[in-house]
Design a protein around this motif. Structure first.
Motif, PDB file in Angstrom:
ATOM      1  N   ARG A 115       0.821  -1.212   0.000  1.00  0.00           N
ATOM      2  CA  ARG A 115       0.000   0.000   0.000  1.00  0.00           C
ATOM      3  C   ARG A 115       0.849   1.253   0.000  1.00  0.00           C
ATOM      4  O   ARG A 115       0.351   2.358  -0.192  1.00  0.00           O
ATOM      5  CB  ARG A 115      -0.985  -0.007   1.174  1.00  0.00           C
ATOM      6  N   ARG A 116       2.145   1.094   0.206  1.00  0.00           N
ATOM      7  CA  ARG A 116       3.093   2.193   0.023  1.00  0.00           C
ATOM      8  C   ARG A 116       4.415   1.621  -0.469  1.00  0.00           C
ATOM      9  O   ARG A 116       4.672   0.421  -0.343  1.00  0.00           O
ATOM     10  CB  ARG A 116       3.291   2.992   1.303  1.00  0.00           C
ATOM     11  N   LEU A 117       5.212   2.475  -1.039  1.00  0.00           N
ATOM     12  CA  LEU A 117       6.498   2.070  -1.602  1.00  0.00           C
ATOM     13  C   LEU A 117       7.520   1.946  -0.477  1.00  0.00           C
ATOM     14  O   LEU A 117       7.852   2.921   0.181  1.00  0.00           O
ATOM     15  CB  LEU A 117       6.935   3.115  -2.631  1.00  0.00           C
ATOM     16  N   HIS A 118       8.010   0.741  -0.260  1.00  0.00           N
ATOM     17  CA  HIS A 118       8.988   0.484   0.793  1.00  0.00           C
ATOM     18  C   HIS A 118      10.411   0.523   0.223  1.00  0.00           C
ATOM     19  O   HIS A 118      10.606   0.359  -0.983  1.00  0.00           O
ATOM     20  CB  HIS A 118       8.730  -0.884   1.417  1.00  0.00           C
ATOM     21  N   PRO A 119      11.421   0.708   1.075  1.00  0.00           N
ATOM     22  CA  PRO A 119      12.807   0.704   0.582  1.00  0.00           C
ATOM     23  C   PRO A 119      13.170  -0.554  -0.197  1.00  0.00           C
ATOM     24  O   PRO A 119      13.887  -0.488  -1.197  1.00  0.00           O
ATOM     25  CB  PRO A 119      13.626   0.820   1.873  1.00  0.00           C
TER      26      PRO A 119
ATOM     27  N   VAL B  58      19.469  -7.090  -1.387  1.00  0.00           N
ATOM     28  CA  VAL B  58      18.863  -5.887  -0.811  1.00  0.00           C
ATOM     29  C   VAL B  58      18.761  -6.123   0.695  1.00  0.00           C
ATOM     30  O   VAL B  58      18.319  -7.190   1.131  1.00  0.00           O
ATOM     31  CB  VAL B  58      17.460  -5.625  -1.410  1.00  0.00           C
ATOM     32  N   ALA B  59      19.163  -5.164   1.476  1.00  0.00           N
ATOM     33  CA  ALA B  59      19.173  -5.313   2.931  1.00  0.00           C
ATOM     34  C   ALA B  59      17.764  -5.515   3.483  1.00  0.00           C
ATOM     35  O   ALA B  59      16.774  -5.104   2.866  1.00  0.00           O
ATOM     36  CB  ALA B  59      19.817  -4.090   3.578  1.00  0.00           C
ATOM     37  N   LYS B  60      17.677  -6.111   4.640  1.00  0.00           N
ATOM     38  CA  LYS B  60      16.398  -6.318   5.306  1.00  0.00           C
ATOM     39  C   LYS B  60      15.687  -4.986   5.482  1.00  0.00           C
ATOM     40  O   LYS B  60      16.284  -3.992   5.885  1.00  0.00           O
ATOM     41  CB  LYS B  60      16.621  -6.969   6.675  1.00  0.00           C
ATOM     42  N   ASP B  61      14.394  -4.988   5.190  1.00  0.00           N
ATOM     43  CA  ASP B  61      13.579  -3.771   5.254  1.00  0.00           C
ATOM     44  C   ASP B  61      12.844  -3.729   6.590  1.00  0.00           C
ATOM     45  O   ASP B  61      11.902  -4.495   6.819  1.00  0.00           O
ATOM     46  CB  ASP B  61      12.580  -3.760   4.092  1.00  0.00           C
ATOM     47  N   LEU B  62      13.256  -2.809   7.445  1.00  0.00           N
ATOM     48  CA  LEU B  62      12.669  -2.716   8.780  1.00  0.00           C
ATOM     49  C   LEU B  62      11.332  -1.984   8.785  1.00  0.00           C
ATOM     50  O   LEU B  62      10.681  -1.897   9.829  1.00  0.00           O
ATOM     51  CB  LEU B  62      13.656  -2.023   9.724  1.00  0.00           C
ATOM     52  N   THR B  63      10.893  -1.482   7.621  1.00  0.00           N
ATOM     53  CA  THR B  63       9.577  -0.845   7.545  1.00  0.00           C
ATOM     54  C   THR B  63       8.469  -1.864   7.301  1.00  0.00           C
ATOM     55  O   THR B  63       7.290  -1.509   7.333  1.00  0.00           O
ATOM     56  CB  THR B  63       9.532   0.225   6.434  1.00  0.00           C
ATOM     57  N   LEU B  64       8.835  -3.114   7.055  1.00  0.00           N
ATOM     58  CA  LEU B  64       7.861  -4.183   6.824  1.00  0.00           C
ATOM     59  C   LEU B  64       7.576  -4.943   8.119  1.00  0.00           C
ATOM     60  O   LEU B  64       8.361  -4.877   9.069  1.00  0.00           O
ATOM     61  CB  LEU B  64       8.410  -5.167   5.793  1.00  0.00           C
ATOM     62  N   PRO B  65       6.487  -5.703   8.153  1.00  0.00           N
ATOM     63  CA  PRO B  65       6.281  -6.603   9.283  1.00  0.00           C
ATOM     64  C   PRO B  65       7.446  -7.589   9.395  1.00  0.00           C
ATOM     65  O   PRO B  65       8.166  -7.834   8.426  1.00  0.00           O
ATOM     66  CB  PRO B  65       4.983  -7.330   8.922  1.00  0.00           C
ATOM     67  N   GLU B  66       7.613  -8.165  10.562  1.00  0.00           N
ATOM     68  CA  GLU B  66       8.702  -9.117  10.777  1.00  0.00           C
ATOM     69  C   GLU B  66       8.308 -10.498  10.243  1.00  0.00           C
ATOM     70  O   GLU B  66       7.480 -11.184  10.834  1.00  0.00           O
ATOM     71  CB  GLU B  66       9.032  -9.211  12.271  1.00  0.00           C
ATOM     72  N   TYR B  67       8.919 -10.875   9.115  1.00  0.00           N
ATOM     73  CA  TYR B  67       8.675 -12.184   8.532  1.00  0.00           C
ATOM     74  C   TYR B  67       9.791 -13.177   8.864  1.00  0.00           C
ATOM     75  O   TYR B  67       9.742 -14.329   8.437  1.00  0.00           O
ATOM     76  CB  TYR B  67       8.537 -12.081   7.013  1.00  0.00           C
ATOM     77  N   GLY B  68      10.827 -12.716   9.553  1.00  0.00           N
ATOM     78  CA  GLY B  68      11.929 -13.596   9.896  1.00  0.00           C
ATOM     79  C   GLY B  68      13.021 -13.654   8.850  1.00  0.00           C
ATOM     80  O   GLY B  68      14.002 -14.384   9.009  1.00  0.00           O
ATOM     81  N   ASP B  69      12.888 -12.917   7.756  1.00  0.00           N
ATOM     82  CA  ASP B  69      13.892 -12.910   6.701  1.00  0.00           C
ATOM     83  C   ASP B  69      15.087 -12.038   7.090  1.00  0.00           C
ATOM     84  O   ASP B  69      15.039 -11.277   8.063  1.00  0.00           O
ATOM     85  CB  ASP B  69      13.285 -12.377   5.401  1.00  0.00           C
ATOM     86  N   THR B  70      16.148 -12.122   6.296  1.00  0.00           N
ATOM     87  CA  THR B  70      17.325 -11.284   6.516  1.00  0.00           C
ATOM     88  C   THR B  70      17.594 -10.351   5.336  1.00  0.00           C
ATOM     89  O   THR B  70      18.648  -9.717   5.271  1.00  0.00           O
ATOM     90  CB  THR B  70      18.567 -12.164   6.772  1.00  0.00           C
TER      91      THR B  70
END
Length: 269
Positions: A28-32, A224-236
């Motif tokens: 719903r918005r453009l994330h890094p 691409v580095a982990k995006d901290l603006t997203l929910p925590e999915y456990g990815d790196t």
């Protein structure tokens, strides 16, 4: 003490994929991370002459529109292959009515990076054909380019099935055809909103090289580095891949019994 059964793709109810929650969490918005993926993919399409690809594939398209939009200048026909009833409904509504306003920032970035794209996202999506189906329905050697975003690693806990999906993905293009993909890095099985846990197979760069190096040429993987603006999915983070199917390899079918692939939590995919 009991053991937990490994879940494969066919064990999940993909028809019930939570489209609304998925879009709310990711698109719903453009994330890094979106910016990183779009920059990577646009650089591939920008090097391809407009209209020079007769037919391309978005494998497990899901409800993510920007990979489809990015192909809108280079490809004369884009097959959005998707098994999920929920995702198919969303894709068809977007093509019929035009993309939601929330996709506009995504498309503005796509077009700024590839000026060959048409003026609007609606025009960019005109070559798209929504194709209900699974990897079992793919005919080897059909496509000039195949794209896959957050799919193979996000639909099974079985590393052998992950490898099988990737093999079918490679063989979907003609010998010499291009491959473009994004993968969630080291993501375990995940949850969207308050819904069920969906199966996933954690992969890293070494795992991707083990699968793709024997099957492709010109393999390149970036991150691409982990995006901290997203929910925590456990990815790196996110792993981005480009390669080609070897030009001299014969188009031999690969069988993927019972396989269905759909787009998964993606920062993106």
């Amino acid at each position: 003490m009991g053991t937990t059964r490994m879940r494969r793709n066919q064990d999940a109810d993909w028809d019930a994929w939570p489209v609304t929650d998925y879009l709310a969490e990711n698109y719903r918005r453009l994330h890094p991370c979106d910016i990183g993926v779009i920059h990577h993919h646009a650089a591939v399409y920008r090097r391809i002459a407009p209209g020079s690809l007769a037919r391309t594939l978005e494998l497990g398209a899901g409800p993510n529109l920007y990979p489809l939009m990015l192909a809108g200048a280079a490809s004369r026909r884009i097959d959005a292959l998707e098994p999920s009833a929920a995702n198919l409904g969303y894709l068809r509504r977007q093509l019929d009515r035009g993309p939601d306003a929330s996709w506009q920032p995504f498309y503005a970035l796509c077009r700024s990076l590839d000026p060959a794209l048409p003026e609007s996202g609606t025009e960019a999506l005109r070559p798209v054909r929504v194709v209900p189906g699974t990897v079992d329905d793919l005919v080897p050697g059909t496509y000039d380019l195949a794209s896959m975003n957050f799919v193979a690693e996000s639909v099974t806990e079985d590393s052998a099935e992950f490898t099988l999906f990737c093999d079918v993905f490679v063989r979907a293009v003609r010998p010499g055809g291009r491959l473009l993909a994004a993968f969630m890095e080291r993501m375990p099985s995940y949850r969207i909103g308050a819904g069920p846990v969906w199966p996933a197979c954690p992969v890293d760069e070494a795992a991707l090289r083990a699968v793709f190096a024997p099957r492709t040429t010109g393999l390149r993987i970036s991150r691409v580095a982990k995006d901290l603006t997203l929910p925590e999915y456990g990815d790196t983070g996110i792993l981005l891949l480009t390669a080609k199917r070897p030009a001299t390899e014969p188009a031999t079918p690969a069988t993927a019994t019972g396989a269905t692939a759909t787009g998964a939590p993606a920062p993106q995919g």
